[in-house]
Every structure is written in C-alpha cells, then in structure tokens.
Design a protein around this motif. Sequence first.
Motif, short mmCIF file in Angstrom:
data_model
loop_
_atom_site.label_atom_id
_atom_site.label_comp_id
_atom_site.label_asym_id
_atom_site.label_seq_id
_atom_site.Cartn_x
_atom_site.Cartn_y
_atom_site.Cartn_z
N TYR A 178 0.82 -1.21 0.00
CA TYR A 178 0.00 0.00 0.00
C TYR A 178 0.86 1.26 0.00
O TYR A 178 0.52 2.24 -0.66
CB TYR A 178 -0.94 -0.02 1.20
N ARG A 199 -5.53 -1.75 -5.20
CA ARG A 199 -6.59 -2.77 -5.27
C ARG A 199 -6.08 -4.12 -4.82
O ARG A 199 -6.77 -4.85 -4.10
CB ARG A 199 -7.15 -2.86 -6.68
N SER A 253 -3.66 -4.63 -2.75
CA SER A 253 -3.44 -4.54 -1.31
C SER A 253 -4.76 -4.71 -0.55
O SER A 253 -4.80 -5.39 0.49
CB SER A 253 -2.82 -3.19 -0.96
N ILE A 254 -5.82 -4.13 -1.05
CA ILE A 254 -7.13 -4.27 -0.41
C ILE A 254 -7.62 -5.71 -0.50
O ILE A 254 -8.17 -6.25 0.45
CB ILE A 254 -8.15 -3.29 -1.06
N GLU A 255 -7.42 -6.33 -1.65
CA GLU A 255 -7.83 -7.74 -1.81
C GLU A 255 -7.06 -8.66 -0.87
O GLU A 255 -7.60 -9.63 -0.37
CB GLU A 255 -7.65 -8.19 -3.28
N ASN A 256 -5.79 -8.37 -0.65
CA ASN A 256 -4.98 -9.20 0.25
C ASN A 256 -5.38 -9.05 1.72
O ASN A 256 -5.19 -9.94 2.51
CB ASN A 256 -3.49 -8.87 0.10
N ASP A 257 -5.95 -7.87 2.05
CA ASP A 257 -6.36 -7.64 3.43
C ASP A 257 -7.68 -8.33 3.77
O ASP A 257 -8.00 -8.51 4.93
CB ASP A 257 -6.50 -6.14 3.70
N ARG A 258 -8.43 -8.70 2.78
CA ARG A 258 -9.73 -9.35 3.03
C ARG A 258 -9.60 -10.78 3.40
O ARG A 258 -8.88 -11.55 3.37
CB ARG A 258 -10.62 -9.24 1.79
#
Length: 68
Positions: free
Chosen positions: A2, A61, A63-68
């Motif tokens: 990120y 995007r 990074s956000i997908e990996n956090d989910r």
Amino acid sequence: MYVKAQLLLAVSVIAAIAFVGCIYELSSGEPELGSTITWAILGVSLPACVFFFLTAVKLARASIENDR
C-alpha cells in the motif's frame, strides 16, 4: 504494498503538475528552460502520469484484496 501505491500516486501527481506547468510555459511564449526541453518534459510527463496512476490503482486494489 500500500505504501508503494501511495508513492507511485505521488509521482503521478508530480508528473501531472509538470505537464500543466509545461503547457503554461509554452503558452507564455518564451519557456524558461527553452522550447526543446519544455516539449520533452511535456511529452514524457503525460504518459508517465497515466502509467504511474494506473499502477498505483492496481497496487492499491491488490493490497485491499490481500487484506480481506
């Protein structure tokens, strides 16, 4: 990842500012750095801005997908 996206977005903003600055300098009649250098910066800054922006969005995007 990120933080890398944020840095790329910052570079994209700097390239956009350089693009607008070049347009302003060329429209003023006599660019401070000369026409050739100003046109070169103009030609490089727009593609760089788009590339860095799209890369930053892609990384953010991911990074956000990996956090989910």
